[in-house]
Design an enzyme around this catalytic site. Sequence first.
Site, short mmCIF file in Angstrom:
data_model
loop_
_atom_site.label_atom_id
_atom_site.label_comp_id
_atom_site.label_asym_id
_atom_site.label_seq_id
_atom_site.Cartn_x
_atom_site.Cartn_y
_atom_site.Cartn_z
N THR A 64 0.85 -1.19 0.00
CA THR A 64 0.00 0.00 0.00
C THR A 64 0.89 1.24 0.00
O THR A 64 1.68 1.44 0.92
CB THR A 64 -0.92 0.01 1.23
OG1 THR A 64 -1.70 -1.20 1.24
CG2 THR A 64 -1.86 1.21 1.19
N ASP A 175 -3.55 1.67 -2.24
CA ASP A 175 -3.22 3.09 -2.27
C ASP A 175 -3.83 3.82 -1.08
O ASP A 175 -4.79 3.35 -0.48
CB ASP A 175 -3.77 3.73 -3.54
CG ASP A 175 -5.29 3.78 -3.50
OD1 ASP A 175 -5.84 4.82 -3.08
OD2 ASP A 175 -5.95 2.79 -3.86
N GLY A 317 -10.19 1.47 -1.75
CA GLY A 317 -8.75 1.45 -2.02
C GLY A 317 -8.02 0.68 -0.94
O GLY A 317 -8.52 -0.31 -0.42
N GLU A 318 -6.82 1.12 -0.63
CA GLU A 318 -5.95 0.52 0.39
C GLU A 318 -5.37 -0.83 -0.03
O GLU A 318 -4.40 -1.30 0.55
CB GLU A 318 -6.67 0.34 1.74
CG GLU A 318 -7.21 1.59 2.35
CD GLU A 318 -7.91 1.35 3.68
OE1 GLU A 318 -7.89 0.20 4.19
OE2 GLU A 318 -8.49 2.31 4.23
N GLY A 319 -5.98 -1.50 -1.01
CA GLY A 319 -5.65 -2.87 -1.35
C GLY A 319 -6.72 -3.84 -0.89
O GLY A 319 -6.54 -5.06 -0.97
#
Length: 352
Positions: A64, A175, A317-319
């Site tokens: 991330t 992200d 997001g974040e993965g």
Amino acid sequence: MELLNATLAKIYGLDKEAMVKAQAHQDILIKPQGSLGKLEAIVVQLAGIQGDAKPKTAKKAIITMAGDHGIIDEKFHNWPKEVTVQMLQNFAHGGAAINVLSRQVGARNVVVALGVATPMAADPNIINRNIAPGTNNMVHGPAMTREQAVKAIEVGIEIVNAEVKKGLDLVGTGDMGIGNTSPSAAICSVITGRSLEDVTGRGTGASDEQMKLKRNAIAKAISLNNPDAKDAIDVLSKVGGYEIGGLAGVILGAAANRVAVVVDGFISGAAALIAYTICPQVKDFMFAAHQSVEPGHRILLEHMGLDAILKMDMRLGEGTGAALAMNIIEAANRIQHEMASFADAGVSEKQS
């Protein structure tokens, strides 16, 4: 450019022989041929990536990357930039959604600061590779220099190379960055040729008025900077973000190491689009984790010819989507390793 060029030189196509063997094994398992659909296609692609008809998926990581964006100065965002570093701290200490979902799938979290604006204390769980305190406001000029764009990509390559040394079968992209749907929409519009109306979404919940401001700001940035759609580094430098460049490097570096990449949502998708424009061969190494509710995500996946594994109405997001999709990929591979064949099980095969 030296590391980037060396990485590109190592990327080559899928191992067709391993793929044929993987499919042949699928075809003798106790099921009608092709009846597991995309699960079969997933494991055959994995075989081609790893060069092994029975690939491995045990060692997983989600990288991330975080960056801030000067375009938030245009005042159409709902969250202050300080949230980026605050969320990084949560990632580092296990409290965010990505941490929960990574634990579920058994993936290690790699947290990288690449262009964070707010000063932060040293933390052993955060890799601080800050290139700059966020991008410049692309409405008034390039988001970064070309040299900084290359540096972002090469940091991503360095990060994934380090993870490969620890042992890596699958890598997911993630992200964090307030304002990062704006550069992602810009990248998507420039490279795919689609209009901003088609590719721009509400991000973290923009109102109708904020959406007008957002589209207008992105349009100004594209008009002023005039990025070259055929030169991904030019696009990244003019309307991109540091974390987007870093994730593009992760994708390229993973492909060079024959590691499958599980690409998360819209921001990761923009990074994948940068990587794909630099080296179309990387498509073979990517799994699209899910289709985000951001409209540009579907468009950029179509541009690259990728089908999303999941459709869960996600936009965090974040993965997080990558972590969820890893469950499906690992399930596909367990079928390859653990399911009995007709001969093993004593089951009669289909009559010809």
